[in-house]
Design a protein around this motif. Structure first.
Motif, PDB file in Angstrom:
ATOM      1  N   GLY A 134      -0.989  95.121  31.586  1.00  0.00           N
ATOM      2  CA  GLY A 134      -1.519  96.402  32.069  1.00  0.00           C
ATOM      3  C   GLY A 134      -2.832  96.756  31.398  1.00  0.00           C
ATOM      4  O   GLY A 134      -3.029  96.516  30.206  1.00  0.00           O
ATOM      5  N   THR A 135      -3.733  97.301  32.188  1.00  0.00           N
ATOM      6  CA  THR A 135      -5.019  97.713  31.632  1.00  0.00           C
ATOM      7  C   THR A 135      -5.173  99.233  31.669  1.00  0.00           C
ATOM      8  O   THR A 135      -6.147  99.754  31.150  1.00  0.00           O
ATOM      9  CB  THR A 135      -6.178  97.074  32.418  1.00  0.00           C
ATOM     10  OG1 THR A 135      -6.035  97.402  33.799  1.00  0.00           O
ATOM     11  CG2 THR A 135      -6.195  95.563  32.231  1.00  0.00           C
ATOM     12  N   ASP A 136      -4.197  99.901  32.260  1.00  0.00           N
ATOM     13  CA  ASP A 136      -4.280 101.365  32.315  1.00  0.00           C
ATOM     14  C   ASP A 136      -3.781 101.961  30.998  1.00  0.00           C
ATOM     15  O   ASP A 136      -3.053 101.326  30.234  1.00  0.00           O
ATOM     16  CB  ASP A 136      -3.466 101.899  33.499  1.00  0.00           C
ATOM     17  CG  ASP A 136      -1.999 101.575  33.381  1.00  0.00           C
ATOM     18  OD1 ASP A 136      -1.208 102.513  33.180  1.00  0.00           O
ATOM     19  OD2 ASP A 136      -1.632 100.379  33.468  1.00  0.00           O
ATOM     20  N   GLY A 137      -4.176 103.181  30.749  1.00  0.00           N
ATOM     21  CA  GLY A 137      -3.831 103.854  29.494  1.00  0.00           C
ATOM     22  C   GLY A 137      -2.341 104.015  29.265  1.00  0.00           C
ATOM     23  O   GLY A 137      -1.861 103.901  28.135  1.00  0.00           O
ATOM     24  N   THR A 138      -1.579 104.255  30.334  1.00  0.00           N
ATOM     25  CA  THR A 138      -0.137 104.447  30.198  1.00  0.00           C
ATOM     26  C   THR A 138       0.542 103.167  29.726  1.00  0.00           C
ATOM     27  O   THR A 138       1.372 103.203  28.812  1.00  0.00           O
ATOM     28  CB  THR A 138       0.485 104.916  31.533  1.00  0.00           C
ATOM     29  OG1 THR A 138      -0.168 106.124  31.929  1.00  0.00           O
ATOM     30  CG2 THR A 138       1.974 105.156  31.393  1.00  0.00           C
ATOM     31  N   SER A 139       0.189 102.036  30.328  1.00  0.00           N
ATOM     32  CA  SER A 139       0.783 100.753  29.918  1.00  0.00           C
ATOM     33  C   SER A 139       0.464 100.437  28.467  1.00  0.00           C
ATOM     34  O   SER A 139       1.321  99.972  27.717  1.00  0.00           O
ATOM     35  CB  SER A 139       0.272  99.609  30.802  1.00  0.00           C
ATOM     36  OG  SER A 139       0.699  99.774  32.115  1.00  0.00           O
TER      37      SER A 139
END
Length: 162
Positions: A134-139
């Motif tokens: 994941g590259t999103d902040g949540t991941s």
């Protein structure tokens, strides 16, 4: 999951126990009334006959062989800055840490008992949650909290065979 951190490290007072709600499953108890996972005890072995290797409940096993307070502190180090910046409330960070411990600790207990390394457990966590790719902040945030919990469990693991 255990919130009474006095249980860990006090295995000389642990009893293996059984509950009507989970036939055939061996739990851990420190009171003789409730298991570490919160089930009512119908029978418990004396302390001198009890050993963590007999526990089959993953949640009770995790409570017995890991210091969950250490895992909480490792996770807290990650969430503190989000709380301080106002991105998350104190209650939200507490729930995130507890949810991570509740999900990861029992699985770590089962996997360590099966002979898996901490590296394998970490890799499995990162892949199964998508935190590795994941590259999103949540991941990334979920991955950081999970890895902190795993580090805390690894650092505090019971040193004898279980």
């Amino acid at each position: 999951m255990n919130h009474d951190d006095l249980r860990y490290g006090n295995l000389k007072h642990m009893q293996t126990a059984w509950s009507e709600t989970t036939p055939g499953v061996v739990h851990a108890s420190w009171s003789g009334h409730l298991t570490a996972c919160g089930r009512p005890v119908i029978e418990a072995k004396p302390v001198y006959e009890s050993h963590p290797r007999d526990i089959t409940c993953a949640e009770c096993g995790a409570t017995a062989v890991f210091d969950l307070h250490t895992a909480r502190e490792h996770a807290k180090a990650i969430t503190e800055k989000y709380e301080a910046s106002g991105l998350l409330t104190s209650g939200e960070t507490f729930r995130l840490r507890e949810d991570a411990i509740k999900a990861i600790a029992p699985q770590a207990f089962k996997r360590r008992r099966a002979g898996d390394s901490w590296n394998a457990i970490s890799s499995n966590f990162l892949m199964s949650t998508g935190a590795a790719t994941g590259t999103d902040g949540t991941s990334i945030f979920v991955g950081k909290i999970g890895m902190a919990v795993i580090e805390g469990l690894s650092a505090s693991e019971l040193k004898e065979k279980y």
